[in-house]
Design a protein around this motif. Structure first.
Motif, PDB file in Angstrom:
ATOM      1  N   VAL A 239       1.085  -1.347   0.302  1.00  0.00           N
ATOM      2  CA  VAL A 239      -0.340  -0.052   0.120  1.00  0.00           C
ATOM      3  C   VAL A 239       0.430   1.212   0.304  1.00  0.00           C
ATOM      4  O   VAL A 239       0.227   2.012  -0.529  1.00  0.00           O
ATOM      5  CB  VAL A 239      -0.974  -0.082   0.624  1.00  0.00           C
ATOM      6  CG1 VAL A 239      -1.711   1.187   1.266  1.00  0.00           C
ATOM      7  CG2 VAL A 239      -1.694  -0.840   1.069  1.00  0.00           C
ATOM      8  N   VAL A 240       2.221   1.188   0.595  1.00  0.00           N
ATOM      9  CA  VAL A 240       3.136   2.429   0.648  1.00  0.00           C
ATOM     10  C   VAL A 240       3.033   2.539  -0.591  1.00  0.00           C
ATOM     11  O   VAL A 240       3.829   3.741  -1.074  1.00  0.00           O
ATOM     12  CB  VAL A 240       4.418   2.321   2.004  1.00  0.00           C
ATOM     13  CG1 VAL A 240       5.090   3.292   1.788  1.00  0.00           C
ATOM     14  CG2 VAL A 240       3.404   1.646   3.174  1.00  0.00           C
ATOM     15  N   VAL A 241       3.613   1.572  -0.900  1.00  0.00           N
ATOM     16  CA  VAL A 241       4.139   1.391  -2.368  1.00  0.00           C
ATOM     17  C   VAL A 241       3.533   2.205  -3.496  1.00  0.00           C
ATOM     18  O   VAL A 241       3.902   2.846  -4.021  1.00  0.00           O
ATOM     19  CB  VAL A 241       5.159   0.176  -2.978  1.00  0.00           C
ATOM     20  CG1 VAL A 241       5.569  -0.127  -4.486  1.00  0.00           C
ATOM     21  CG2 VAL A 241       6.253  -0.417  -1.927  1.00  0.00           C
ATOM     22  N   LEU A 242       2.409   1.659  -3.384  1.00  0.00           N
ATOM     23  CA  LEU A 242       1.163   2.095  -4.551  1.00  0.00           C
ATOM     24  C   LEU A 242       1.191   3.012  -3.918  1.00  0.00           C
ATOM     25  O   LEU A 242       0.641   4.580  -5.384  1.00  0.00           O
ATOM     26  CB  LEU A 242       0.300   1.149  -4.177  1.00  0.00           C
ATOM     27  CG  LEU A 242       0.159   0.300  -4.812  1.00  0.00           C
ATOM     28  CD1 LEU A 242      -1.082  -0.721  -4.265  1.00  0.00           C
ATOM     29  CD2 LEU A 242       0.537  -0.442  -6.098  1.00  0.00           C
ATOM     30  N   ALA A 243       1.016   4.214  -2.776  1.00  0.00           N
ATOM     31  CA  ALA A 243       0.684   5.607  -2.738  1.00  0.00           C
ATOM     32  C   ALA A 243       2.154   6.285  -2.911  1.00  0.00           C
ATOM     33  O   ALA A 243       1.935   7.366  -3.926  1.00  0.00           O
ATOM     34  CB  ALA A 243       0.661   5.315  -1.119  1.00  0.00           C
ATOM     35  N   ALA A 244       2.796   5.579  -2.702  1.00  0.00           N
ATOM     36  CA  ALA A 244       4.405   6.421  -3.478  1.00  0.00           C
ATOM     37  C   ALA A 244       4.541   6.893  -4.636  1.00  0.00           C
ATOM     38  O   ALA A 244       4.381   7.809  -5.319  1.00  0.00           O
ATOM     39  CB  ALA A 244       5.611   5.607  -2.552  1.00  0.00           C
ATOM     40  N   ILE A 245       4.234   5.881  -5.251  1.00  0.00           N
ATOM     41  CA  ILE A 245       4.283   5.696  -6.772  1.00  0.00           C
ATOM     42  C   ILE A 245       2.797   6.686  -7.621  1.00  0.00           C
ATOM     43  O   ILE A 245       2.973   7.151  -8.517  1.00  0.00           O
ATOM     44  CB  ILE A 245       4.861   4.510  -7.773  1.00  0.00           C
ATOM     45  CG1 ILE A 245       3.773   3.099  -8.110  1.00  0.00           C
ATOM     46  CG2 ILE A 245       5.744   4.191  -7.354  1.00  0.00           C
ATOM     47  CD1 ILE A 245       3.355   2.205  -8.136  1.00  0.00           C
ATOM     48  N   GLY A 246       2.136   7.009  -7.465  1.00  0.00           N
ATOM     49  CA  GLY A 246       0.388   6.880  -7.181  1.00  0.00           C
ATOM     50  C   GLY A 246       0.067   8.401  -7.379  1.00  0.00           C
ATOM     51  O   GLY A 246      -0.874   8.910  -7.175  1.00  0.00           O
TER      52      GLY A 246
END
Length: 422
Positions: free
Chosen positions: A345-352
């Motif tokens: 979720v943190v990765v998706l948030a960072a790239i999103g």
């Protein structure tokens, strides 16, 4: 009968959540703390992006027509706030130490030497046509080119430097052109008022639609939808943990041997967590509307947009639930589902674009961001908040989010059947 089974599945999910106080804190309290903290931190950055004035040092050693024109242009711009209580040495020290981004130093006798140089050139041209005096005598009045000193903080972005230098160069060029026209006017004895001459080419800004807000969001317009999406997707953690618990406690076995299809259990989870997503959204909007104004932040405006925002929230919730179902179906232990769910979720948030807005990212990362479901949801929120789009204007993003949910659930059902095939 199917509705009753769906209802019982919904009740079961509510009971599971009631026993997980830590999960409830993660779902509701943590996003509220994050939205307040991050918005306060980012507010000054967004104000700079929106065009709030940057303090710069302006030193006028000329104190005449040209320097006054440059100063007036800088003061009337929406970019700079001029600080004048410096000499060149103190200005250099202040800029190079990082106190200010730049300093502009106007040299002595700039206006006088510019006028002399222009008069010299104009008289030379006029004399070449045999209309006036001796060009050889005129050349003696030529002066050395003047330099406007620009001091920049070494950490200043190269784009900012180029923008400032181009702006100053443009101002000087316009002043010089006016003086050249005026010199020709004096030499030729014309009476035309050159001040009335207008540029042949000008710029006109075209906005998306009447009353539409700027496409660039402020800190609140970015952070309320961004952290709403982060909260929505963080339900992946408790959802996947509950699915793993069901497998370890034998609940999933009883569900498989019951006459209730597996997709009914997934629908029960979907309806339960969609309600949670709506509550999260309403809490975030309440913070934006009622709390932020008391913290000297802009209020979050949802007038006439609430229905569209709720629709985006529902579809974003579906995408998050689908991802959580897949993770909970594949994971065998809570030690697998919880860390991987939180990290993903943190990765998706960072790239999103949740942590850092996409328009501030490098070009490569802007391309990568298009593959994050959080970015689809954020773009849909942006379209509604900033461009006043209706449901039709965000149909593509909604379709992506729904397709993501269907794909995740389909893979989950396929994996579950394959694992339990005899």
């Amino acid at each position: 009968m199917l509705l009753y089974k769906l209802w019982r599945s919904f009740v079961k999910e509510i009971l599971l959540l009631k026993r997980d106080i830590g999960g409830i804190v993660i779902i509701f309290v943590m996003p509220l703390l994050l939205i307040v903290t991050i918005t306060l931190i980012q507010d000054s950055t967004f104000k700079n992006l929106e065009g709030s004035k940057i303090p710069i040092i302006f030193i006028d050693n000329d104190k005449s027509e040209v320097s006054k024109s440059i100063k007036q242009e800088l003061e009337t711009s929406k970019t700079f706030q001029l600080l004048t209580n410096y000499n060149e040495k103190s200005a250099q020290d202040a800029v190079f130490s990082g106190d200010y981004q730049m300093a502009i130093v106007i040299p002595e006798n700039l206006t006088k030497d510019l006028n002399s140089n222009i008069d010299s050139k104009v008289q030379t041209i006029v004399s070449s046509f045999g209309l006036e005096g001796d060009s050889a005598a005129v050349k003696k009045t030529a002066v050395k080119a003047k330099e406007i000193h620009l001091y920049f903080d070494p950490a200043t972005n190269a784009g900012f430097k180029n923008s400032v230098m181009n702006s100053v160069n443009k101002m000087v060029f316009e002043i010089e052109n006016k003086k050249i026209y005026k010199a020709f006017q004096d030499q030729l004895g014309t009476e035309e008022n050159l001040e009335e001459n207008k540029n042949l080419i000008s710029f006109k800004e075209i906005t998306p639609k009447k009353g539409a807000m700027d496409v660039m969001p402020n800190s609140v317009q970015h952070n309320v939808p961004a952290w709403t999406l982060f909260a929505i997707f963080f339900i992946v953690v408790p959802l996947s943990i509950n699915l793993v618990k069901e497998k370890s406690q034998g609940t999933s076995v009883r569900a498989r041997i019951s006459p209730t299809p597996y997709f009914v259990h997934i629908l029960g989870k979907t309806f339960t967590y969609l309600i949670i997503c709506i509550i999260q959204f309403l809490l975030m909007v309440a913070v934006g509307i009622y709390l932020f104004p008391y913290m000297d932040l802009p209020a979050f405006d949802v007038s006439g947009k609430m229905f569209q925002l709720i629709v985006v929230t529902l579809f974003s919730g579906l995408a998050a639930i689908g991802f959580g179902v897949l993770l909970g179906t594949i994971a065998d232990t809570q030690e697998q589902s919880a860390p991987f769910g939180a990290t993903s979720v943190v990765v998706l948030a960072a790239i999103g674009g949740i942590w850092v807005p996409v328009f501030l990212m490098p070009e490569f990362m802007q391309t990568v961001a298009k593959f994050s479901p959080m970015n689809w949801g954020l773009n849909a929120y942006y379209d509604i908040i900033l461009r006043n789009s209706g449901i039709g204007g965000i149909a593509k993003e909604l379709a992506f989010l729904f397709a993501f949910y269907i794909a995740m659930v389909a893979i989950s059902i396929f994996y579950e059947r394959k694992q339990n095939a005899v």
